[in-house]
Design an enzyme around this catalytic site. Sequence first.
Site: not given
Ligand code: NAD
Length: 288
Positions: A86, A161, A236
Amino acid sequence: MKIGFVGLGNMGAPMAANLAAAGHAVTGYDPVARPDGLRMAASATAAAQGADVVITMLPDGAILRAVAARIHPAMRTGAIHLDCSTVDVQSARAVAQAAGALRLGAMDAPVSGGIGGATQGTLTFMAGGPAETFATLAPLFDTMGSRAILCGAAGAGQAAKLCNNMILGVTMIATCEAFVLGDSLGLDRQALFDVVSTSSGQSWSLTSYCPAPGIGPASPADNGYRPGFAAALMRKDLDLAQQAAAEGGAETPLGAQAADLYRQFVAEGGGGQDFSAVLPWLARRSRT
Ligand code: NAD
C-alpha cells in the site's frame, strides 16, 4: 512461473509461501525476515534476475521506489513487476512508468484481507495497469487471493484502496461515536446494535466488525482489541488518502478528521491495537 518476491514481512511471507505451495519457483529477498522453507537470494537484484514476475510487498512508497530502481535493470525484458504494497498513488505511477521505460510490465495491486487473508489465500486485490498484464497475473491472484478487480490504469489499484479505507476509517469512528453517545444516554449497547445493524446507519464497521465487545459477530473487540487491522496501518492509509486528496484538490473533510483522530490515537500509544479500539479511547475521553 518463476517468481522473485521482495519484502517478506507479515504479509509477504505467507503470500510467497502460498505461491511456492502452488508449484511456482519462488526466490525471496528481505534484509531482515527469514521465512522458513523459502529459497532466499542474497539481494533484491538476485531475486529479480530471470524471474517472469517480481512481486514487492514493502512498507511505503519511498522504499518501493528505491527497490524498483535496483530490481528493474536486473529483470528480463517483458517480465512483470507486481507491487502489492500500500503506497501513495504517485509512487505507484512512477514505478509503472520506470518499468515501462525498460520494457517491463507493471501492475499495482494493493490488498485487503490482512494477515489472515494472506495466510489463507483469500486476499482481495485492487489492480491498476493494462488488461493483458492483469490476465497474465490472474493465476497468481487466484493463488494468493479470492478476488481481483482491475480498477483502471497504473495507480488505480492504490486509488481504490485509499477510497475504501477512507470510508472504513470514517465509518469506524462514526460507529464508535454512536456507542459512546448511546452510553451517555443510558442506551443498551445490544439494543443499539440490533437497531442500527438493520437500519440506515449500518455499515461493515458495525455489522461485521463491531467495535463493542460481546456484541455482533466475533471481532478484535472480543479479543482485547488485538489486531485485526492495526490502528497504525489505518493511520498510514488515511494519511495516504489525505496526501492524494491534497494533490488532486479533492475536498474530504471527514477523511481529514479521521486521519487526525487516528494520528492522535497512535501518538497516545494505540498504534499496535486494532483500529476499532477507538471505542474505549473515546469512551475514556468522554465525560462520565
Ligand atoms: P512488514 O513491516 O511486516 O513487512 C515489510 C517487509 O519489508 C519487512 O520484512 C522489511 O524487512 C521489508 N523491507 C523493508 N525495506 C526493504 C528493502 N529495502 N528491501 C527489501 N525488503 C525490505 O509489513 P506488512 O504488514 O507485511 O505490510 C506490507 C505492506 O502491505 C504495507 O504496504 C502495508 O500497508 C500493506 N498491508 C498490510 C496489511 C496488514 O494487515 N499487515 C493489510 C493490507 C495491506
